[in-house]
Scaffold this active site. Structure first.
Site, mmCIF file in Angstrom:
data_model
loop_
_atom_site.group_PDB
_atom_site.id
_atom_site.type_symbol
_atom_site.label_atom_id
_atom_site.label_comp_id
_atom_site.label_asym_id
_atom_site.label_seq_id
_atom_site.Cartn_x
_atom_site.Cartn_y
_atom_site.Cartn_z
ATOM 1 N N HIS A 1 9.116 -31.468 -29.777
ATOM 2 C CA HIS A 1 9.863 -32.126 -28.702
ATOM 3 C C HIS A 1 9.972 -33.610 -29.003
ATOM 4 O O HIS A 1 9.056 -34.206 -29.566
ATOM 5 C CB HIS A 1 9.194 -31.907 -27.338
ATOM 6 C CG HIS A 1 7.733 -32.213 -27.305
ATOM 7 N ND1 HIS A 1 6.780 -31.350 -27.794
ATOM 8 C CD2 HIS A 1 7.047 -33.304 -26.859
ATOM 9 C CE1 HIS A 1 5.571 -31.892 -27.638
ATOM 10 N NE2 HIS A 1 5.713 -33.079 -27.084
ATOM 11 N N HIS B 1 10.418 -37.161 -27.132
ATOM 12 C CA HIS B 1 10.378 -37.896 -25.871
ATOM 13 C C HIS B 1 11.506 -38.931 -25.903
ATOM 14 O O HIS B 1 11.605 -39.709 -26.865
ATOM 15 C CB HIS B 1 9.056 -38.644 -25.712
ATOM 16 C CG HIS B 1 7.833 -37.775 -25.641
ATOM 17 N ND1 HIS B 1 7.222 -37.444 -24.451
ATOM 18 C CD2 HIS B 1 7.098 -37.186 -26.616
ATOM 19 C CE1 HIS B 1 6.159 -36.687 -24.695
ATOM 20 N NE2 HIS B 1 6.063 -36.512 -26.003
ATOM 21 N N ASP C 1 10.397 -34.894 -18.109
ATOM 22 C CA ASP C 1 8.959 -34.724 -18.286
ATOM 23 C C ASP C 1 8.284 -34.657 -16.919
ATOM 24 O O ASP C 1 8.615 -35.413 -16.001
ATOM 25 C CB ASP C 1 8.378 -35.880 -19.107
ATOM 26 C CG ASP C 1 7.002 -35.567 -19.655
ATOM 27 O OD1 ASP C 1 6.864 -35.446 -20.879
ATOM 28 O OD2 ASP C 1 6.048 -35.456 -18.837
ATOM 29 N N ILE C 2 7.337 -33.740 -16.784
ATOM 30 C CA ILE C 2 6.653 -33.523 -15.503
ATOM 31 C C ILE C 2 5.739 -34.704 -15.144
ATOM 32 O O ILE C 2 5.390 -34.892 -13.976
ATOM 33 C CB ILE C 2 5.862 -32.194 -15.566
ATOM 34 C CG1 ILE C 2 5.680 -31.606 -14.186
ATOM 35 C CG2 ILE C 2 4.549 -32.347 -16.297
ATOM 36 C CD1 ILE C 2 5.218 -30.154 -14.204
ATOM 37 N N GLY D 1 -1.333 -37.187 -30.895
ATOM 38 C CA GLY D 1 -1.296 -37.070 -29.437
ATOM 39 C C GLY D 1 -0.451 -35.912 -28.936
ATOM 40 O O GLY D 1 -0.052 -35.884 -27.773
ATOM 41 N N GLN D 2 -0.195 -34.933 -29.823
ATOM 42 C CA GLN D 2 0.613 -33.784 -29.399
ATOM 43 C C GLN D 2 -0.228 -32.846 -28.544
ATOM 44 O O GLN D 2 -1.352 -32.494 -28.902
ATOM 45 C CB GLN D 2 1.139 -33.035 -30.644
ATOM 46 C CG GLN D 2 2.105 -31.912 -30.302
ATOM 47 C CD GLN D 2 2.727 -31.267 -31.546
ATOM 48 O OE1 GLN D 2 2.298 -31.535 -32.674
ATOM 49 N NE2 GLN D 2 3.715 -30.427 -31.337
ATOM 50 N N SER D 3 0.329 -32.466 -27.390
ATOM 51 C CA SER D 3 -0.402 -31.540 -26.510
ATOM 52 C C SER D 3 0.330 -30.214 -26.333
ATOM 53 O O SER D 3 -0.290 -29.214 -25.986
ATOM 54 C CB SER D 3 -0.653 -32.187 -25.136
ATOM 55 O OG SER D 3 0.559 -32.480 -24.491
ATOM 56 N N ASN E 1 5.364 -36.698 -31.177
ATOM 57 C CA ASN E 1 3.943 -36.709 -31.528
ATOM 58 C C ASN E 1 3.635 -35.493 -32.392
ATOM 59 O O ASN E 1 4.118 -34.393 -32.115
ATOM 60 C CB ASN E 1 3.095 -36.692 -30.252
ATOM 61 C CG ASN E 1 3.317 -37.928 -29.396
ATOM 62 O OD1 ASN E 1 3.515 -39.017 -29.919
ATOM 63 N ND2 ASN E 1 3.302 -37.771 -28.084
HETATM 64 P P1 AMP Z 1 3.060 -34.316 -26.124
HETATM 65 O O1 AMP Z 1 1.790 -34.867 -25.549
HETATM 66 O O2 AMP Z 1 3.790 -35.233 -27.041
HETATM 67 O O3 AMP Z 1 2.831 -32.945 -26.734
HETATM 68 O O4 AMP Z 1 4.058 -34.141 -24.910
HETATM 69 C C1 AMP Z 1 4.041 -33.049 -24.066
HETATM 70 C C2 AMP Z 1 4.732 -33.491 -22.823
HETATM 71 O O5 AMP Z 1 5.074 -32.329 -22.063
HETATM 72 C C3 AMP Z 1 3.890 -34.365 -21.906
HETATM 73 O O6 AMP Z 1 4.545 -35.630 -21.743
HETATM 74 C C4 AMP Z 1 3.808 -33.573 -20.614
HETATM 75 O O7 AMP Z 1 3.846 -34.385 -19.464
HETATM 76 C C5 AMP Z 1 5.026 -32.677 -20.727
HETATM 77 N N1 AMP Z 1 4.954 -31.418 -19.968
HETATM 78 C C6 AMP Z 1 3.947 -30.539 -19.948
HETATM 79 N N2 AMP Z 1 4.255 -29.484 -19.162
HETATM 80 C C7 AMP Z 1 5.507 -29.720 -18.690
HETATM 81 C C8 AMP Z 1 6.390 -29.005 -17.820
HETATM 82 N N3 AMP Z 1 6.058 -27.810 -17.288
HETATM 83 N N4 AMP Z 1 7.592 -29.538 -17.542
HETATM 84 C C9 AMP Z 1 7.948 -30.736 -18.088
HETATM 85 N N5 AMP Z 1 7.162 -31.448 -18.912
HETATM 86 C C10 AMP Z 1 5.955 -30.956 -19.201
#
Ligand code: AMP
Length: 113
Positions: A99, A101, A29-30, A92-94, A86
């Site tokens: 995916h 975690h 994760d970034i 809290g899904q973004s 999420n």
């Molecule tokens: P969620 O909020 O559950 O949808 O998780 C999305 C996750 O993707 C977050 O923890 C972000 O930090 C991660 N993320 C977003 N862009 C990247 C990226 N380019 N490389 C790795 N992780 C990322």
């Protein structure tokens, strides 16, 4: 609809990939929330577990078994770890590509916020 995770799968944008096979990909994760914070994703474009169909059972089973193997690889199995997904806005899904975690390397608190 495709997300940035499809670009990571297609190697169009870089990621710190720790595992890959025909079905899934795992990368760091970034914005890590723990000493080890990986994302395990299906290569198939699936929005979340809310949109799974019966056809996805093998993919999901494979991802769970693979997640446990990766946790071992990362040395998390002895002290434990957390796997979370999420779903939707309240979850809290973004990123709207399924995916999981994988979080570990410290004592995690419960319940989440
Ligand atoms: P969620 O909020 O559950 O949808 O998780 C999305 C996750 O993707 C977050 O923890 C972000 O930090 C991660 N993320 C977003 N862009 C990247 C990226 N380019 N490389 C790795 N992780 C990322």
């Amino acid at each position: 609809m495709s997300t940035l995770f499809t670009k990571i799968i297609n190697k169009e944008i870089p990621a710190d990939i720790v595992y890959e096979d025909d079905i899934c990909l795992a990368f760091r994760d970034i914005n890590p929330q723990a000493p080890v914070h990986l994302l395990i994703i299906p290569k198939k474009e699936i929005v979340s577990i809310d949109t799974l169909t019966d056809d996805d059972k093998d993919i999901l089973g494979h991802i769970m078994v693979t997640t446990a193997k990766i946790a071992k690889q990362e040395g998390l199995d002895e002290n434990g770890y957390r796997v979370v997904t999420n779903i939707g806005v309240n979850g809290g899904q973004s990123v709207f590509h399924l995916h999981f975690h994988l979080l570990g390397g410290r004592k995690l608190t419960w319940p989440p916020g």
